[in-house]
Design an enzyme around this catalytic site. Structure first.
Site, PDB file in Angstrom:
ATOM      1  N   GLY A 127     -33.333 -47.790 -30.752  1.00 32.79           N
ATOM      2  CA  GLY A 127     -33.764 -48.849 -29.843  1.00 32.79           C
ATOM      3  C   GLY A 127     -35.066 -49.007 -29.608  1.00 32.79           C
ATOM      4  N   CYS A 128     -36.101 -49.464 -30.662  1.00 33.63           N
ATOM      5  CA  CYS A 128     -37.601 -49.314 -30.217  1.00 33.63           C
ATOM      6  C   CYS A 128     -37.673 -50.746 -29.329  1.00 33.63           C
ATOM      7  CB  CYS A 128     -38.209 -49.726 -31.314  1.00 33.63           C
ATOM      8  SG  CYS A 128     -37.657 -50.879 -32.440  1.00 33.63           S
TER       9      CYS A 128
END
Length: 163
Positions: A127-128
């Site tokens: 989850g950047c």
């Protein structure tokens, strides 16, 4: 050489392309300007990519808040340390570039952290999109259509941010 597999799926943020090997997802690309990196190649699935497709479908439907599909993240030791920290973030949880820098033992290296975050080969699953500036602002996103894609993902996970 390990075989490579490829599938595409339609999502609310555009088409997504998943690439995998026999054991893990190794890349996820979000459509940009109507194209994906391997649009010229035929799809060829396997069990790992089928599982990833199912988990992504559930995520976009709002029925999944974590991914447990195997991934293989290949980068520099610094990038891999940053990506390991990203994997610790939960659904709806955000962090800052500065906090990531501190977590990997490189305080003051927020700009380098931004480069590592932007190089994440498996966005969404890793989850950047959950990384914000220290004041909560959105500073960019390299996937899909950029900031509009990040805005959708943050809204989907009900993550607040500063305007």
């Amino acid at each position: 050489m390990t075989d490579r597999y490829l599938i595409r799926l339609a999502t609310p943020i555009g088409r997504i392309e998943l690439v995998g090997d026999d054991d893990a997802v190794i890349a996820l690309s979000i459509e940009r300007e109507g194209s994906l990196p391997h649009d010229d190649l035929p799809e060829r699935s396997n069990a790992v990519l089928d599982a990833a497709r199912g988990q992504l479908d559930e995520y976009f439907a709002g029925d999944r808040t974590e991914f447990d599909v195997p991934v293989r993240l290949a980068g520099t030791p610094f990038q891999e340390a940053v990506w390991a920290e990203l994997r610790r973030l939960q659904w709806g949880e955000a962090t800052s570039y500065g906090a990531l820098a501190a977590a990997v033992g490189r305080p003051g290296s927020a700009r380098a952290i931004g480069g590592a975050v932007g190089a994440n080969p498996i966005p969404i699953i890793v989850g950047c999109h959950r990384v914000l500036a220290s004041d909560g602002r959105i500073t960019g996103y390299s996937g899909g259509d950029g900031i509009p894609t990040k805005l959708w993902l943050l809204g989907h996970e009900r993550i607040g941010f500063a305007a």
